[in-house]
Every structure is written in C-alpha cells, then in structure tokens.
Design a protein around this motif. Structure first.
Motif, PDB file in Angstrom:
ATOM      1  N   GLY A 162       0.811  -1.208   0.000  1.00  0.00           N
ATOM      2  CA  GLY A 162       0.000   0.000   0.000  1.00  0.00           C
ATOM      3  C   GLY A 162       0.846   1.260   0.000  1.00  0.00           C
ATOM      4  O   GLY A 162       0.435   2.301   0.524  1.00  0.00           O
ATOM      5  N   ALA A 163       2.014   1.185  -0.595  1.00  0.00           N
ATOM      6  CA  ALA A 163       2.976   2.294  -0.515  1.00  0.00           C
ATOM      7  C   ALA A 163       2.561   3.517  -1.313  1.00  0.00           C
ATOM      8  O   ALA A 163       3.155   4.582  -1.144  1.00  0.00           O
ATOM      9  CB  ALA A 163       4.348   1.824  -0.986  1.00  0.00           C
ATOM     10  N   LEU A 164       1.552   3.395  -2.168  1.00  0.00           N
ATOM     11  CA  LEU A 164       1.133   4.560  -2.949  1.00  0.00           C
ATOM     12  C   LEU A 164       0.029   5.346  -2.257  1.00  0.00           C
ATOM     13  O   LEU A 164      -0.488   6.310  -2.816  1.00  0.00           O
ATOM     14  CB  LEU A 164       0.679   4.130  -4.350  1.00  0.00           C
ATOM     15  N   GLY A 165      -0.335   4.956  -1.038  1.00  0.00           N
ATOM     16  CA  GLY A 165      -1.246   5.747  -0.220  1.00  0.00           C
ATOM     17  C   GLY A 165      -0.500   6.794   0.575  1.00  0.00           C
ATOM     18  O   GLY A 165       0.728   6.903   0.506  1.00  0.00           O
ATOM     19  N   CYS A 166      -1.233   7.551   1.355  1.00  0.00           N
ATOM     20  CA  CYS A 166      -0.631   8.628   2.141  1.00  0.00           C
ATOM     21  C   CYS A 166       0.408   8.096   3.123  1.00  0.00           C
ATOM     22  O   CYS A 166       1.581   8.491   3.088  1.00  0.00           O
ATOM     23  CB  CYS A 166      -1.723   9.404   2.877  1.00  0.00           C
ATOM     24  N   PRO A 210       1.905   7.008  -9.234  1.00  0.00           N
ATOM     25  CA  PRO A 210       2.497   7.196  -7.902  1.00  0.00           C
ATOM     26  C   PRO A 210       2.523   8.661  -7.477  1.00  0.00           C
ATOM     27  O   PRO A 210       3.534   9.165  -6.989  1.00  0.00           O
ATOM     28  CB  PRO A 210       3.914   6.643  -8.090  1.00  0.00           C
ATOM     29  N   HIS A 211       1.377   9.373  -7.635  1.00  0.00           N
ATOM     30  CA  HIS A 211       1.395  10.816  -7.408  1.00  0.00           C
ATOM     31  C   HIS A 211       1.646  11.168  -5.941  1.00  0.00           C
ATOM     32  O   HIS A 211       2.245  12.211  -5.648  1.00  0.00           O
ATOM     33  CB  HIS A 211       0.096  11.461  -7.904  1.00  0.00           C
ATOM     34  N   ARG A 212       1.206  10.318  -5.020  1.00  0.00           N
ATOM     35  CA  ARG A 212       1.449  10.632  -3.607  1.00  0.00           C
ATOM     36  C   ARG A 212       2.931  10.470  -3.268  1.00  0.00           C
ATOM     37  O   ARG A 212       3.472  11.257  -2.486  1.00  0.00           O
ATOM     38  CB  ARG A 212       0.578   9.756  -2.703  1.00  0.00           C
ATOM     39  N   LEU A 213       3.576   9.453  -3.843  1.00  0.00           N
ATOM     40  CA  LEU A 213       5.018   9.328  -3.657  1.00  0.00           C
ATOM     41  C   LEU A 213       5.739  10.572  -4.168  1.00  0.00           C
ATOM     42  O   LEU A 213       6.651  11.094  -3.511  1.00  0.00           O
ATOM     43  CB  LEU A 213       5.551   8.097  -4.379  1.00  0.00           C
ATOM     44  N   ARG A 214       5.331  11.055  -5.336  1.00  0.00           N
ATOM     45  CA  ARG A 214       5.977  12.251  -5.894  1.00  0.00           C
ATOM     46  C   ARG A 214       5.681  13.482  -5.040  1.00  0.00           C
ATOM     47  O   ARG A 214       6.552  14.341  -4.854  1.00  0.00           O
ATOM     48  CB  ARG A 214       5.522  12.473  -7.337  1.00  0.00           C
ATOM     49  N   LEU A 215       4.456  13.571  -4.517  1.00  0.00           N
ATOM     50  CA  LEU A 215       4.094  14.712  -3.679  1.00  0.00           C
ATOM     51  C   LEU A 215       4.953  14.753  -2.422  1.00  0.00           C
ATOM     52  O   LEU A 215       5.411  15.825  -2.000  1.00  0.00           O
ATOM     53  CB  LEU A 215       2.613  14.619  -3.296  1.00  0.00           C
ATOM     54  N   VAL A 216       5.197  13.597  -1.826  1.00  0.00           N
ATOM     55  CA  VAL A 216       5.938  13.526  -0.572  1.00  0.00           C
ATOM     56  C   VAL A 216       7.450  13.534  -0.797  1.00  0.00           C
ATOM     57  O   VAL A 216       8.199  14.196  -0.076  1.00  0.00           O
ATOM     58  CB  VAL A 216       5.521  12.261   0.210  1.00  0.00           C
ATOM     59  N   VAL A 269      -6.789  10.409  13.414  1.00  0.00           N
ATOM     60  CA  VAL A 269      -6.946  11.301  12.261  1.00  0.00           C
ATOM     61  C   VAL A 269      -5.558  11.642  11.734  1.00  0.00           C
ATOM     62  O   VAL A 269      -4.845  12.458  12.316  1.00  0.00           O
ATOM     63  CB  VAL A 269      -7.701  12.587  12.637  1.00  0.00           C
ATOM     64  N   VAL A 270      -5.180  10.998  10.654  1.00  0.00           N
ATOM     65  CA  VAL A 270      -3.906  11.308  10.009  1.00  0.00           C
ATOM     66  C   VAL A 270      -4.117  12.516   9.102  1.00  0.00           C
ATOM     67  O   VAL A 270      -5.077  12.569   8.325  1.00  0.00           O
ATOM     68  CB  VAL A 270      -3.404  10.104   9.200  1.00  0.00           C
ATOM     69  N   TYR A 271      -3.220  13.494   9.210  1.00  0.00           N
ATOM     70  CA  TYR A 271      -3.335  14.680   8.368  1.00  0.00           C
ATOM     71  C   TYR A 271      -1.971  15.067   7.815  1.00  0.00           C
ATOM     72  O   TYR A 271      -0.932  14.716   8.379  1.00  0.00           O
ATOM     73  CB  TYR A 271      -3.951  15.851   9.143  1.00  0.00           C
ATOM     74  N   GLY A 272      -1.994  15.784   6.720  1.00  0.00           N
ATOM     75  CA  GLY A 272      -0.767  16.235   6.094  1.00  0.00           C
ATOM     76  C   GLY A 272      -0.815  15.973   4.605  1.00  0.00           C
ATOM     77  O   GLY A 272      -1.757  15.354   4.086  1.00  0.00           O
ATOM     78  N   PRO A 273       0.184  16.446   3.860  1.00  0.00           N
ATOM     79  CA  PRO A 273       0.217  16.245   2.413  1.00  0.00           C
ATOM     80  C   PRO A 273       0.059  14.780   2.034  1.00  0.00           C
ATOM     81  O   PRO A 273       0.597  13.888   2.699  1.00  0.00           O
ATOM     82  CB  PRO A 273       1.605  16.773   2.029  1.00  0.00           C
ATOM     83  N   ALA A 274      -0.723  14.529   1.007  1.00  0.00           N
ATOM     84  CA  ALA A 274      -1.036  13.211   0.440  1.00  0.00           C
ATOM     85  C   ALA A 274      -2.228  12.550   1.111  1.00  0.00           C
ATOM     86  O   ALA A 274      -2.684  11.503   0.669  1.00  0.00           O
ATOM     87  CB  ALA A 274       0.163  12.260   0.445  1.00  0.00           C
ATOM     88  N   ARG A 275      -2.797  13.154   2.159  1.00  0.00           N
ATOM     89  CA  ARG A 275      -4.013  12.585   2.776  1.00  0.00           C
ATOM     90  C   ARG A 275      -5.216  13.143   2.016  1.00  0.00           C
ATOM     91  O   ARG A 275      -5.756  14.197   2.369  1.00  0.00           O
ATOM     92  CB  ARG A 275      -4.090  12.960   4.262  1.00  0.00           C
ATOM     93  N   ASP A 276      -5.640  12.434   0.996  1.00  0.00           N
ATOM     94  CA  ASP A 276      -6.669  12.964   0.111  1.00  0.00           C
ATOM     95  C   ASP A 276      -7.891  12.067  -0.003  1.00  0.00           C
ATOM     96  O   ASP A 276      -8.779  12.323  -0.820  1.00  0.00           O
ATOM     97  CB  ASP A 276      -6.086  13.215  -1.282  1.00  0.00           C
ATOM     98  N   GLN A 277      -7.980  10.998   0.794  1.00  0.00           N
ATOM     99  CA  GLN A 277      -9.173  10.149   0.758  1.00  0.00           C
ATOM    100  C   GLN A 277      -9.374   9.490   2.111  1.00  0.00           C
ATOM    101  O   GLN A 277      -8.463   9.433   2.938  1.00  0.00           O
ATOM    102  CB  GLN A 277      -9.055   9.090  -0.333  1.00  0.00           C
ATOM    103  N   GLY A 278     -10.595   8.999   2.336  1.00  0.00           N
ATOM    104  CA  GLY A 278     -10.927   8.348   3.593  1.00  0.00           C
ATOM    105  C   GLY A 278     -11.827   9.207   4.457  1.00  0.00           C
ATOM    106  O   GLY A 278     -11.988  10.410   4.242  1.00  0.00           O
ATOM    107  N   LEU A 279     -12.415   8.581   5.486  1.00  0.00           N
ATOM    108  CA  LEU A 279     -13.398   9.223   6.350  1.00  0.00           C
ATOM    109  C   LEU A 279     -12.864  10.493   7.000  1.00  0.00           C
ATOM    110  O   LEU A 279     -13.589  11.479   7.148  1.00  0.00           O
ATOM    111  CB  LEU A 279     -13.842   8.233   7.437  1.00  0.00           C
TER     112      LEU A 279
END
Length: 320
Positions: free
Chosen positions: A16-20, A46-52, A186-196
């Motif tokens: 699951g490495a391409l998630g936040c 892999p846009h989240r990897l690139r973002l981070v 509640v995880v927050y920060g760059p790449a957290r773009d989905q989920g409850l």
C-alpha cells in the motif's frame, strides 16, 4: 532524533505504498538509510510518492501486485532481498462501507497473506509492522479509550482491523512471528486525500488556495501528523522482536474548532472560509497511547499548529 541504525542498509517492503501513509513511510525508510520496495495493486500513478518525496520518488522500486497473492508477495520479497516489512495496504472506511466483501478480502485476507509470506522468510525478516486503526473502537467505548479495549467498532473497516490484530496474535502464538500493529486516528498532512477523516487535510489544501471548504465532521479527536506516523511504522519494522503488540498512536487531542484556528493561523486569507459539520466521528474522542513508545522508543510529537502550518506551506509550494 537520530536515525535508527537497525534500518540502515536494509531493504523494506511497504504494501500500500502509494497511499498517504505508504508515501510517508517510504520517505522515513529512505531518510533512515534503507532501500524501499513499494508493493501496490496499481503502480501507474504514484502521485502521492511524488508529492511527498519529490525527485527522491525515483529511488523507490515499484512492484505491482495483489496483496492477497502470497506467491507474488514472496517472489517480490525474494527478488529484492527484503529484510523489513510494513503492511499498510487496505481499503478505508468509505470503500469498505460501499463494498464489504471486497473490503474483507483486501483488509483481512491481505493481512493473512503478508504474514504467510513473512513466515516462509523468517531467516531474514524479523516480523511485521502493520496498520490497524482507531476504528477498532466505537462511539460507546470509553474516552480515553484503553489500549487493551473494550472494542465496539461501528464500521466494517473497524471490524476488519480488529480481526487483523487477532490474526497477528495467532501468528505469534502458532508460528512465532512477532508484530507491532499501530492504530492511527486522524492522520493529516500532504497526500491525505481520501478516507473518512481526510477532510481536515483537504481544508488545509483549500485554505492554501484561498478557497472555502466544509470539513465533514466536528467534535474532538486526536490528530496524527503523517510524517510522524510514517516514521513510527518504519521504526516499528525494526523493533519487532516478541509478541503481537497493538498500540494506539500518541496523537494530539484537539477539537475541530482548534483545527480550524490552526488553519486560519497558517493561512490568514482563509479566515472565516473553513467550516465544519457538527456530527462527530464514531470513535472515542481520546485514546490512551503508551504502548507504542515502550515498544519502539520515543517518537516526534509535532504540535497541531506546526503540523498544519507545514502542510499549508507544502500545498502552497506545489501549487506555485
């Protein structure tokens, strides 16, 4: 904090490495001197990897595969000489609600597959660090919620995560595979773009653009800065030695009004533009959290104001 020498020179597999959290865990491994193999169902975006990671995303080896496929997991572990495993692959609350059978397959069967693959390679992989969740609790559980329960999850996702903690205990009892399951809130920060619980981060991104936004819930919760949680998973993979530990992540308690105040302090132009719904999350407001640092050592605890400011600044940089 200094680097963990137990990770230097190691090869880490992150499912699951391409998630936040996967992206931030990959960054933590690279920062600690390890190599990273990213295992995910789709590796074409892999846009989240690139973002981070920015240009360092190229240092991550991408391997496509289904997390329920024990043979494929094992082949990837062997091809790269994997020595550390962090299991983050899973479907989040909304996706499990929409398709419970698929959620069970990915979250529960996938966890069994990871343990099976590690069981066959105990000579070089000491154990498993895996993602559980604060969703193992429900709204009727006490607050602060004890780390040992009781547990009354109100979602399919929470039930699946609780099952995974049980799976880990059985693999320790039957096969001697140690594990550390971390329960973020509640995880927050760059790449957290989905989920409850993603909407506070989406609000930070909106504030960075100067746009209005309504966060989908309110009330009190604990907030976990994604880079800190990624580091915890990386270090947990090196600390596994005995037992099947399940531990809450030691986040920062805050009411949603405090979250919005932190966003407005980081983005003054967005003052009055960020709102929230009154309904709270179906979990206790606070969690006891002492077991994780007993198991892996001290962790950074980024204050909410600092984490929000860093996230807003990150979103501004990538938008410019």
């Amino acid at each position: 904090m200094g680097n963990d020498d137990r990770l230097r020179g190691r090869v880490a597999l992150v499912t699951g490495a391409l998630g936040c959290l996967g992206a931030w865990t990959a960054k933590a491994f690279l920062d600690e001197g390890a190599s990273v193999v990213a295992y995910d169902l789709r590796v074409d975006d892999p846009h989240r990897l690139r973002l981070v990671l920015g240009e360092d995303a190229a240092r991550v080896t991408l391997e496509q595969g289904d997390v329920t496929d024990v043979e494929r997991l094992g082949a990837v572990m062997d091809r790269h000489g994997v020595t550390r495993v962090v299991h983050l692959a899973g479907l989040q609350v909304p996706f499990c609600r929409a398709n419970p059978p698929l959620g069970a397959r990915v979250n529960v069967e996938g966890t069994v597959a990871v343990f099976e693959a590690v069981k066959q390679r105990r000579d070089r992989i000491p154990g498993v660090a895996l993602a559980s969740s604060a969703a193992v609790y429900g709204p009727d559980d006490p607050s602060p919620a004890p780390e040992v329960g009781p547990f009354s999850p109100r979602t399919h996702y929470g039930v699946f995560k609780l099952a995974n903690e049980g799976t880990a205990r059985v693999y320790w009892a039957d096969d001697g595979i140690p594990s550390i399951a971390i329960r973020p809130y509640v995880v927050y920060g760059p790449a957290r773009d989905q989920g409850l619980t993603s909407t506070p981060t989406l609000a930070m991104q909106a504030a960075a653009r100067g746009d209005p936004f309504t966060i989908s819930y309110g009330g009190a919760a604990q907030y976990d800065y994604a880079p800190d949680v990624g580091l915890a998973f990386a270090r947990a993979s090196a600390a596994v030695s005995t037992g099947a530990i399940a531990a809450n992540y030691p986040g920062v308690p805050a009411h949603m009004a405090e979250v919005i105040a932190a966003i407005e302090a980081a983005a003054p132009d967005a003052a009055g533009m960020i709102r929230f719904e009154e309904t709270g999350l179906p979990f206790p407001a606070q969690l006891e959290a002492t077991a994780l640092e007993r198991a892996i050592g001290p962790l950074p605890r980024t204050p909410l104001a600092d984490g929000v400011r860093q996230a807003v600044e990150h979103f501004r940089r990538i938008a410019s």
